[in-house]
Design a protein around this motif. Structure first.
Motif, short mmCIF file in Angstrom:
data_model
loop_
_atom_site.label_atom_id
_atom_site.label_comp_id
_atom_site.label_asym_id
_atom_site.label_seq_id
_atom_site.Cartn_x
_atom_site.Cartn_y
_atom_site.Cartn_z
N GLU A 199 0.48 -1.09 0.08
CA GLU A 199 0.03 0.24 -0.19
C GLU A 199 0.96 0.71 -0.22
O GLU A 199 0.39 2.03 -0.62
CB GLU A 199 -0.99 -0.29 1.42
N ASN A 200 1.49 1.55 0.80
CA ASN A 200 2.97 2.26 0.85
C ASN A 200 3.46 2.82 -0.33
O ASN A 200 3.63 3.92 -0.57
CB ASN A 200 3.61 2.00 1.98
N ASN A 201 4.09 1.93 -1.56
CA ASN A 201 4.58 1.78 -2.11
C ASN A 201 3.86 2.29 -3.60
O ASN A 201 4.13 3.08 -4.15
CB ASN A 201 5.54 0.24 -2.84
N TYR A 202 2.93 1.98 -3.04
CA TYR A 202 1.60 2.34 -4.35
C TYR A 202 1.61 4.05 -4.09
O TYR A 202 1.34 4.30 -5.11
CB TYR A 202 0.44 1.87 -4.09
N GLN A 203 0.90 3.99 -3.20
CA GLN A 203 1.36 5.71 -2.72
C GLN A 203 2.21 7.31 -2.68
O GLN A 203 1.92 7.51 -3.77
CB GLN A 203 0.60 6.26 -1.18
N TYR A 204 3.51 6.12 -3.03
CA TYR A 204 4.88 6.21 -2.85
C TYR A 204 4.65 6.94 -4.51
O TYR A 204 5.00 7.65 -4.90
CB TYR A 204 5.51 5.71 -2.47
N GLN A 205 4.06 5.96 -5.62
CA GLN A 205 4.31 5.55 -6.78
C GLN A 205 3.02 7.33 -7.27
O GLN A 205 3.53 7.72 -8.49
CB GLN A 205 3.73 4.89 -7.53
#
Length: 436
Positions: A199-205
């Motif tokens: 989830e954090n990686n998705y928000q970062y992208q």
């Protein structure tokens, strides 16, 4: 001694017969008397001569062939003055050196008829030509710099677009992993730690894509500004180059209109300064007349006033179209144009005699002009008797005048005959006896 007195002789007694009585005669023409009479005669002669030469009622004999007698008539009168004018073209265009330089070539001779745009002179100016070369080099350098900047901007934009593609691809993969892990987490197939990481990686992208989009938009705006600035600089340099080309082009002096080239003042090898007069072109579409008039008539001259001129036996009417009110040498100038037909064969600089009318034509009592006016001032004249044997001094009043006649206001009537020649030798006479 006693004194004795002589005793008178008795009456009738005669003394010594030898004594004879003589009668003493008195002298009548004494020298003193003769001188007195001569003085009286001289005085009378002097008085008589004085009356004969300048007294009231004095007379003088004149020979008829030495005088001019004119008749007073009723007729048409128009007040006009004779003036001289110079034929000029209706329009004159002056040729000035727009740029200074050395005369290299005369392409047209003075007096030639030229067409608009036709070269007349070629000048040279090394400073201008060098400036043109420098300006051209500056423009070419600017074009090169613009091309380099444009290529660099395009490369930068391409790099930014590639980065955007990578970001979008990474975001797409992060989204897929996030959605998959979310499903697996809900099914208790994976732990919370793994799900939060995806989830954090998705928000970062997502944030990285937004930042990349902003950078790409700013880059696009910056590139547009740089292009606009470069185009402005280029247009300015190109305009300066065009101006410089025109300045160099002005070294070839061309005819601005169709007409006749006159007063060309240029010889090969001469140096001409900027603004210096080179010549003029007369537009051959008509003529006007530049007229000099005495300043005395300035208040009576206005636009529309007409005059007449005679050329080759024909009379032409001219009208004042422009008044130059500047007075120089007690004279001012006006421009007049021909009404209707223009005389054939007239040329620039030709002198024209014009009768400029100062009033409308009216009926008046007319006295021909003559030398008498210089002595009488128009206040009196010698009027000839009906039989032509005598002329008497009479008071008159003269009004307006033209080169031929005076207008008679009072003192004369139609049919009267007047001596109009000079009165110089009999100004003080009251009566003239005309001898034939």
């Amino acid at each position: 001694m006693f004194d004795t007195e002589p005793v008178p002789a008795p009456a009738g007694h005669h003394q010594n017969s030898n004594h004879v009585d003589r009668k003493i005669e008195k002298k009548t023409w004494t020298k003193k008397r003769i001188l007195a009479i001569a003085g009286v005669v001289a005085l009378i002669g002097l008085i008589t001569a004085s009356f004969a030469l300048g007294g009231g009622g004095s007379k003088l004999n004149v020979q008829s062939e030495r005088i001019t007698v004119s008749e007073v008539k009723q007729g048409a009168f128009q007040e006009f003055i004779p003036v001289n004018g110079v034929i000029m073209p209706l329009t004159t265009i002056y040729l000035d050196a727009v740029e200074g330089g050395r005369v290299e070539e005369k392409l047209v001779e003075d007096g030639a008829v030229v067409r608009k745009g036709q070269p007349i002179l070629r000048l040279s100016n090394t400073d201008l030509e060098l400036s043109l070369v420098n300006q051209q080099t500056s423009v070419y350098n600017l074009i090169t710099q613009m091309q380099i900047a444009r290529n660099a901007a395009q490369q930068n934009t391409t790099t930014k677009l590639n980065q955007m593609t990578d970001v979008e691809s990474t975001l797409k993969e992060a989204k897929r992993v996030y959605e998959l892990n979310k499903t697996l987490y809900e099914q208790k197939a994976i732990g919370l730690q793994e799900f939060k990481q995806s989830e954090n990686n998705y928000q970062y992208q997502l944030e990285k894509k937004k930042l990349t989009e902003q950078i790409l938009a700013q880059d696009k705006t910056s590139n547009a500004q740089q292009v606009a600035q470069a185009q402005t600089s280029f247009r300015g340099a190109a305009t300066a180059l065009d101006v410089m080309k025109r300045k160099v082009g002005d070294l070839i002096v061309r005819a601005p209109v169709d007409g006749q080239l006159t007063s060309l003042e240029a010889e090969i090898g001469q140096s001409k300064n900027k603004g210096e007069r080179l010549g003029q072109i007369d537009v051959l579409n008509g003529y006007k007349v530049r007229v000099d008039i005495d300043e005395h008539y300035l208040p009576r001259v206005f636009n529309g006033l007409q005059g007449e001129a005679t050329l080759a036996g024909k009379t032409y009417t001219l009208t004042i179209t422009k008044i130059y009110t500047q007075v120089a040498n007690n004279r001012f100038q006006v421009d007049m144009r021909f009404e209707g037909a223009v005389p054939d064969g007239i040329r620039r600089g030709q002198t024209l005699q014009i009768r400029l009318a100062l009033s409308d034509e009216t009926q008046a009592l007319l006295l021909p002009k003559g030398g008498f006016y210089q002595q009488s001032g128009g206040n009196w004249v010698f009027r000839v008797s009906p039989d032509g044997s005598t002329a008497y001094k009479v008071d008159v009043q003269l009004g307006r005048q033209n080169p031929d006649y005076y207008e008679v206001m009072s003192g004369l009537k139609p049919g009267d005959k007047v001596i109009t020649s000079s009165y110089e030798t009999y100004t003080n006479m009251q009566e003239l006896t005309i001898k034939k």
